[in-house]
Design an enzyme around this catalytic site. Structure first.
Site, PDB file in Angstrom:
ATOM      1  N   ASN A 219       0.851  -1.196   0.000  1.00 40.08           N
ATOM      2  CA  ASN A 219       0.000   0.000   0.000  1.00 40.08           C
ATOM      3  C   ASN A 219       0.884   1.242   0.000  1.00 40.08           C
ATOM      4  OD1 ASN A 219       0.586   0.728   2.845  1.00 40.08           O
ATOM      5  ND2 ASN A 219      -0.425  -1.230   3.228  1.00 40.08           N
ATOM      6  N   ASP A 288      -4.084  -6.453   4.877  1.00 41.90           N
ATOM      7  CA  ASP A 288      -5.053  -7.386   5.457  1.00 41.90           C
ATOM      8  C   ASP A 288      -4.965  -8.769   4.814  1.00 41.90           C
ATOM      9  OD1 ASP A 288      -6.158  -5.645   7.325  1.00 41.90           O
ATOM     10  OD2 ASP A 288      -7.375  -4.671   5.781  1.00 41.90           O
ATOM     11  N   LYS A 298      10.052 -16.472 -10.831  1.00 38.98           N
ATOM     12  CA  LYS A 298       9.247 -15.362 -11.345  1.00 38.98           C
ATOM     13  C   LYS A 298       8.092 -15.891 -12.210  1.00 38.98           C
ATOM     14  CE  LYS A 298       9.684 -11.315 -14.233  1.00 38.98           C
ATOM     15  NZ  LYS A 298      10.484 -10.648 -15.243  1.00 38.98           N
ATOM     16  N   LYS A 346     -13.991  -0.089  15.627  1.00 37.11           N
ATOM     17  CA  LYS A 346     -12.686  -0.773  15.650  1.00 37.11           C
ATOM     18  C   LYS A 346     -12.047  -0.695  17.029  1.00 37.11           C
ATOM     19  CE  LYS A 346     -11.146  -0.302  11.186  1.00 37.11           C
ATOM     20  NZ  LYS A 346     -10.454   0.441  10.140  1.00 37.11           N
TER      21      LYS A 346
HETATM   22  O1  C5P Z   1      -8.979  -2.622  10.426  1.00 39.67           O
HETATM   23  P1  C5P Z   1      -7.906  -1.689  10.042  1.00 39.67           P
HETATM   24  O2  C5P Z   1      -6.857  -2.337   9.176  1.00 39.67           O
HETATM   25  O3  C5P Z   1      -8.360  -0.401   9.469  1.00 39.67           O
HETATM   26  O4  C5P Z   1      -7.227  -1.315  11.423  1.00 39.67           O
HETATM   27  C1  C5P Z   1      -6.185  -0.432  11.475  1.00 39.67           C
HETATM   28  C2  C5P Z   1      -5.394  -0.657  12.722  1.00 39.67           C
HETATM   29  O5  C5P Z   1      -5.169  -2.043  12.895  1.00 39.67           O
HETATM   30  C3  C5P Z   1      -4.024  -0.027  12.617  1.00 39.67           C
HETATM   31  O6  C5P Z   1      -3.639   0.417  13.890  1.00 39.67           O
HETATM   32  C4  C5P Z   1      -3.160  -1.162  12.097  1.00 39.67           C
HETATM   33  O7  C5P Z   1      -1.802  -1.020  12.458  1.00 39.67           O
HETATM   34  C5  C5P Z   1      -3.807  -2.364  12.765  1.00 39.67           C
HETATM   35  N1  C5P Z   1      -3.747  -3.599  11.978  1.00 39.67           N
HETATM   36  C6  C5P Z   1      -3.138  -4.705  12.491  1.00 39.67           C
HETATM   37  N2  C5P Z   1      -3.099  -5.890  11.808  1.00 39.67           N
HETATM   38  C7  C5P Z   1      -3.694  -5.981  10.608  1.00 39.67           C
HETATM   39  C8  C5P Z   1      -4.366  -4.881  10.060  1.00 39.67           C
HETATM   40  C9  C5P Z   1      -4.378  -3.688  10.772  1.00 39.67           C
HETATM   41  O8  C5P Z   1      -2.578  -4.614  13.585  1.00 39.67           O
HETATM   42  N3  C5P Z   1      -3.638  -7.125   9.956  1.00 39.67           N
END
Ligand code: C5P
Length: 409
Positions: A219, A288, A298, A346
Site C-alpha cells: 500500500n 489485510d 518469477k 474498531k
Molecule cells: O482494520 P484496520 O486495518 O483499518 O485497522 C487499522 C489498525 O489495525 C491499525 O492500527 C493497524 O496497524 C492495525 N492492523 C493490524 N493488523 C492488521 C491490520 C491492521 O494490527 N492485519
C-alpha cells in the site's frame, strides 16, 4: 515532498530562547550556519563570542544572522548598567557552545569564569550543550577526556564530534557535528521527559506481501507517521522500539529498530516485544491479505489473465488487544467514509485505549504527506479534532493523550 526527517521534526525549538557561545576554533565559521538553523526553527538567539572566536569569524556575521548585537566583553555591556552575564544567563532556556575548544571545556570543568561566556555558564540555570570540535590528538588527550567525563557526570550534555577531514590536513574525530545533529539534540533537550520509564513499541510503514521473488502487494504508506511517533517518543524519554515495514526514511537515532517486510514478520516481531512494552502504537498500514501461495520463480507472462488468490493476514492489533493486560494500546483507522463510526467500532472491538482516525480523502492528510488531519477518539466517547499539522506535531498530541492515560491510572 521530502523523504527525510531532518528539518521537519522540530516543534520544541520554536519560540525558545537560545544562547549560543562560540569559541576560538576553525569550526567557528560553522556557527553561522547553526545560528541560521536556530532562527529558521523560530528560536530567539543571542550570541556570545570569545576573543579568539572573533579571530575566526566576524561578530558582524553573527549579528546579522541572529538579528542582535553580539556579546563579547564582560566590561563593556551592550546595555547601560546591565550585567550581561546575568541577563544572558536568565534569558537562556538552553545554552549551546559550538564549537567548544579544549580550552573552554577545561575552564568550565575547573570552575574558571574569566570571560563573558564562562561567567554566563557559571551563572545560568539553563541546560548546557557542549559541542567539542578540535584536532583529533587534542580530543584524545586524557586531560580533555577527563574534563568531558567530569562535566558529563555533572549533567552537562555533550554531542560527540564527527569523523572526517580536519582543518589540520588530517582525518579523524574532531569535526563539529553536523548542524542538523546539533539542532536535533537541542530539540531533544528542550522536550519534556514526561514518558521516561515507559517502553513504547511503535509499528510503522506498509507491509509487503510477495507472490513471487520479484513482486509483492503493498500500500502507499510512507511510514512518516510511525517514524514521527518513534522520534517524539524517544525524545520524551521513553525507551522506544520501532518495528517498521520497508520505507525510504532514515532510521531514527536512539531507538531500537526492527526492520520487517511482511505482515507475518511484523506480527512475530511485535509479539516478541509485547511483554517488555508498556505502550503499543500501531501506526503501520498492515496488509489485510497476502497471496496464498508464493512461487519460487518469477511468474511468467501468459496470454490470459493471472489470478492470485489471497488469504487473511493475522490481525495484529486484535491479538494485542486480547493479550495486552494493563498496556496502553493505540490504533489507527484509515478510512474514506463513515470515519468516526468505523473508527469507534474498531477501537471497541479490539480493546484499544485510543484510536487515531485518519480521513485520507482530505488534502494534506494520510499516506505520504508530511502533514496530517486527525481525530483522536477515546472509549469514553471523546473526539478530539486536530487541525492540519505536521506529523511530528500530531505525534506529540497523540503522546500527550497517552501520557494522560498513564497518569490517570
Ligand atoms: O482494520 P484496520 O486495518 O483499518 O485497522 C487499522 C489498525 O489495525 C491499525 O492500527 C493497524 O496497524 C492495525 N492492523 C493490524 N493488523 C492488521 C491490520 C491492521 O494490527 N492485519
Amino acid at each position: 515532498m521530502s523523504e527525510t526527517f531532518t528539518g521537519e521534526i522540530h516543534a520544541m525549538i520554536k519560540g525558545r530562547r537560545i544562547v549560543l557561545g562560540i569559541t576560538g576554533g576553525i569550526a567557528a565559521y560553522k556557527a553561522a550556519e547553526l545560528t541560521r538553523a536556530f532562527i529558521k526553527e523560530g528560536a530567539s538567539v543571542r550570541v556570545i563570542m570569545t576573543k579568539n572566536a572573533s579571530e575566526f569569524i566576524t561578530p558582524l556575521t553573527l549579528q546579522t544572522l541572529s538579528g542582535h548585537l553580539v556579546y563579547r566583553d564582560m566590561f563593556s555591556p551592550l546595555k547601560d548598567f546591565e550585567m550581561d552575564h546575568i541577563s544572558l544567563a536568565d534569558f537562556a532556556e538552553i545554552l549551546v557552545i559550538a564549537p567548544a575548544t579544549a580550552n573552554v571545556i577545561g575552564k568550565i570543568a575547573s570552575g574558571i569564569a574569566d570571560d563573558l561566556l564562562t561567567t554566563t555558564v557559571m551563572t545560568t540555570k539553563a541546560p548546557l550543550l557542549i559541542c567539542p570540535a578540535m584536532n583529533q590528538s587534542m580530543y584524545e588527550n586524557p586531560i580533555v577526556k577527563e574534563n568531558i567525563m567530569s562535566l558529563a557526570s555533572r549533567g552537562y550534555h555533550f554531542i560527540d564530534p564527527g569523523y572526517g577531514e580536519l582543518a589540520c590536513s588530517t582525518e579523524g574525530y574532531g569535526r563539529l557535528p553536523d548542524i542538523e545533529d546539533i539542532v536535533d539534540e537541542v530539540e531533544s533537550m528542550l522536550t519534556v521527559k514526561d514518558l521516561s520509564g515507559e517502553k513504547i513499541l511503535v509499528t510503522a510503514g506498509p507491509t509487503r506481501e510477495p507472490f513471487d521473488p520479484v513482486r509483492y502487494i503493498s500500500n502507499y504508506s510512507s511510514g512518516k507517521m510511525g517514524y514521527a511517533l518513534a522520534v517524539a517518543s524517544r525524545r520524551r524519554g521513553a525507551r522506544t522500539i520501532m518495528v517498521s515495514g520497508p520505507t525510504s526514511l532514515p532510521v531514527p537515532k536512539g531507538i531500537i529498530f526492527i526492520p520487517v517486510k511482511s505482515a507475518l514478520e511484523m506480527r512475530d516481531a511485535v509479539m516478541d516485544h509485547l511483554a517488555e512494552s508498556t505502550v503499543i502504537i500501531k501506526a503501520a498500514a498492515v496488509a489485510d491479505y497476502r497471496p496464498s501461495t508464493r512461487s519460487d520463480s518469477k511468474i511468467k507472462k501468459e496470454k490470459g489473465p493471472l489470478t492470485i488468490s489471497l488469504e487473511r493476514n493475522p490481525d495484529i492489533i486484535d491479538e494485542i488487544g486480547r493479550k495486552k493486560g494493563k498496556r496502553v494500546l493505540v490504533g489507527f483507522a484509515v478510512e474514506t467514509e463513515n470515519l468516526i463510526q468505523r473508527a469507534r467500532e474498531k477501537m471497541l472491538a479490539k480493546k484499544m485505549d485510543l484510536i487515531v482516525a485518519n480521513d485520507v480523502t482530505q488534502d494534506g492528510a494520510g499516506f505520504g504527506y508530511d502533514t496530517n488531519i486527525i481525530k483522536i477518539l477515546t472509549p469514553a466517547g471523546e473526539v478530539e479534532e486536530l487541525p492540519l499539522m505536521s506529523k511530528y506535531e500530531v505525534a506529540h498530541r497523540i503522546l500527550d493523550r497517552i501520557r494522560d492515560i498513564i497518569r490517570s491510572r
